[in-house]
Motif scaffolding. Structure first.
Motif, short mmCIF file in Angstrom:
data_model
loop_
_atom_site.label_atom_id
_atom_site.label_comp_id
_atom_site.label_asym_id
_atom_site.label_seq_id
_atom_site.Cartn_x
_atom_site.Cartn_y
_atom_site.Cartn_z
N ALA A 225 26.48 21.89 34.49
CA ALA A 225 26.92 22.20 32.85
C ALA A 225 28.20 22.67 32.57
CB ALA A 225 25.78 22.88 32.23
N VAL A 226 28.38 23.90 33.50
CA VAL A 226 29.75 24.53 32.98
C VAL A 226 30.92 23.60 33.73
CG1 VAL A 226 28.58 26.61 32.80
CG2 VAL A 226 29.52 26.05 34.99
N ILE A 227 30.64 23.17 34.86
CA ILE A 227 31.83 22.44 35.34
C ILE A 227 32.12 21.10 34.66
CG2 ILE A 227 32.65 21.22 37.62
CD1 ILE A 227 31.12 23.40 39.10
N GLU B 195 36.51 13.36 38.89
CA GLU B 195 35.49 12.45 38.33
C GLU B 195 34.12 13.47 38.15
OE1 GLU B 195 35.10 9.02 40.44
OE2 GLU B 195 37.11 8.15 40.28
N LEU B 196 33.32 12.97 37.22
CA LEU B 196 32.29 13.79 36.92
C LEU B 196 30.94 13.02 37.37
CD1 LEU B 196 32.86 14.94 33.31
CD2 LEU B 196 33.45 16.03 35.22
N ALA C 61 34.32 21.53 31.51
CA ALA C 61 35.37 22.19 31.59
C ALA C 61 36.46 21.08 31.25
CB ALA C 61 35.58 22.64 32.98
N ASP C 62 37.60 21.74 30.99
CA ASP C 62 38.96 20.89 30.48
C ASP C 62 39.65 20.73 31.97
OD1 ASP C 62 40.94 19.49 29.59
OD2 ASP C 62 41.71 21.00 28.23
N VAL C 63 39.40 19.83 32.69
CA VAL C 63 40.05 19.40 33.94
C VAL C 63 41.25 18.53 34.00
CG1 VAL C 63 39.90 19.24 36.63
CG2 VAL C 63 38.06 20.49 35.29
N THR C 64 42.33 18.67 34.52
CA THR C 64 43.09 17.42 34.83
C THR C 64 43.84 17.71 36.27
OG1 THR C 64 43.87 17.36 32.58
CG2 THR C 64 45.24 16.40 34.05
N VAL D 292 36.70 15.93 43.23
CA VAL D 292 38.17 15.43 43.28
C VAL D 292 37.97 14.23 44.40
CG1 VAL D 292 40.49 15.85 43.88
CG2 VAL D 292 39.33 17.59 42.66
N VAL D 293 38.36 12.91 43.86
CA VAL D 293 38.62 11.92 44.87
C VAL D 293 39.74 11.71 45.32
CG1 VAL D 293 38.38 9.29 44.81
CG2 VAL D 293 36.85 10.75 43.44
N PRO D 294 40.12 11.64 46.60
CA PRO D 294 41.64 11.74 47.04
C PRO D 294 42.19 10.40 46.59
CG PRO D 294 39.95 12.00 49.00
CD PRO D 294 39.07 11.74 47.58
N PRO D 295 43.54 10.54 46.64
CA PRO D 295 44.45 9.31 46.17
C PRO D 295 44.19 8.07 47.17
CG PRO D 295 45.87 10.78 47.02
CD PRO D 295 44.34 11.68 46.81
N ALA D 296 44.25 6.89 46.69
CA ALA D 296 44.06 5.72 47.85
C ALA D 296 45.33 5.73 48.73
CB ALA D 296 43.94 4.51 47.02
#
Length: 305
Positions: free
Chosen positions: A276-278, A293-294, A281-284, A300-304
């Protein structure tokens, strides 16, 4: 040792955002820079895999959110003394196994400096879980009974023998011979295809849960000293003889069942709270380092590549 590895691999690593460098992510207005991430990486890594880098970004995001919410909602703040005490205990535990704390961290690609930070996060989550469960009621009698029934295989010790053969027809033929008067041990020694044939099929005494499901159920349901089968499992077909069987009473295991139920409740409450708290959150995350991605859970999904 499993606890050690779990701590080293924990997904919630805490570190203050002060190392500088290019911007990696922003969490509720707090910047995380690549220096913060690199501080957690073992110095002997020639290259850092993108999935490890993304995981460490994620740990920093999680820490920023969780530590802030823990302080705001529960007044939880882990002291340096508490962290130091746990790190010393962890170090001693690893040294008993013949290793070092630095080696254990490096095996996961992490620096020694990351260890006290990981320990701090683990203590924070333990404190949150305790706070969440403090007001919860004790497990009900119905819940305890349900846990007892579901744990029947692990609570039941069986002393059994078996004859393992490839086909149902062979198993039935073995059973017919035993029911016709031949000794179970003799038939097992002649027909059994696994190592127990050398000892008359004797499996010794063990919790039923040690065996595959079909076999375990059969050992619990079989009449004592009466050969039964054929029972099919992933290994073939079995003829089974249960010589003795004992099941712990509810009162004998009540305390451990209650403790297990509380632990499950605590883990569930903590997991729900963290999601819930994660999730709120406002994440960029900067595109070159990955994406936030939630679903199905925050990551955090690594870049392709």
């Amino acid at each position: 040792m499993k606890r050690i590895v779990w701590l080293i691999m924990a997904l919630a690593v805490a570190v203050s955002a002060c190392s500088g460098g290019s911007l990696v992510a922003t969490v509720n207005g707090v910047e995380i820079n690549n220096g913060d991430v690199e501080e957690l990486i073992a110095g002997d890594l020639a290259t850092v895999p993108s999935d490890l880098y993304a995981q460490l970004i994620q740990t920093l995001i999680v820490h920023e959110v969780v530590s802030g919410a823990a302080l705001e909602e529960f007044g939880i703040s882990i002291t340096t003394e508490e962290v130091d005490e746990q790190v010393l205990a962890l170090t001693a535990q690893i040294e008993v196994s013949g290793g070092t704390l630095e080696e254990a961290a490096a095996q996961q690609g992490l620096s020694l400096e990351a260890v006290p930070i990981i320990v701090e996060e683990d203590l924070t989550e333990q404190a949150i879980a305790a706070a969440l469960t403090e007001a919860q009621e004790d497990p009900t009698e119905e819940e305890i009974l349900a846990a007892y029934n579901s744990a029947s295989q692990s609570l039941t010790e069986v002393c059994a023998s078996h004859i393992l053969v490839p086909t149902e027809e062979e198993a039935q033929a073995a059973l017919d011979r035993i029911e016709g008067g031949e000794a179970f041990e003799d038939v097992a020694g002649e027909l059994g295809t696994d190592g127990t044939s050398e000892v008359g099929g004797d499996l010794g005494c063990a919790p039923a849960s040690n065996y595959v499901a079909e076999f375990a159920i059969a050992t619990i349901e079989a009449d004592l000293d009466v050969p039964s089968g054929p029972v099919q499992s992933q290994f073939g077909f079995h003829v089974i003889l249960v010589r003795d069987r004992t099941t712990s009473s509810l009162e004998e295991v009540r305390a451990s069942l209650e403790a297990g139920l509380r632990q499950e409740q605590s883990a569930s409450l903590l997991g729900d709270w963290m999601l819930a708290v994660i999730g709120g959150a406002d994440v960029t995350v900067e595109e070159e380092y990955g994406t936030w991605e939630l679903e199905p859970f925050p990551t955090v999904v690594p870049p392709a590549e």
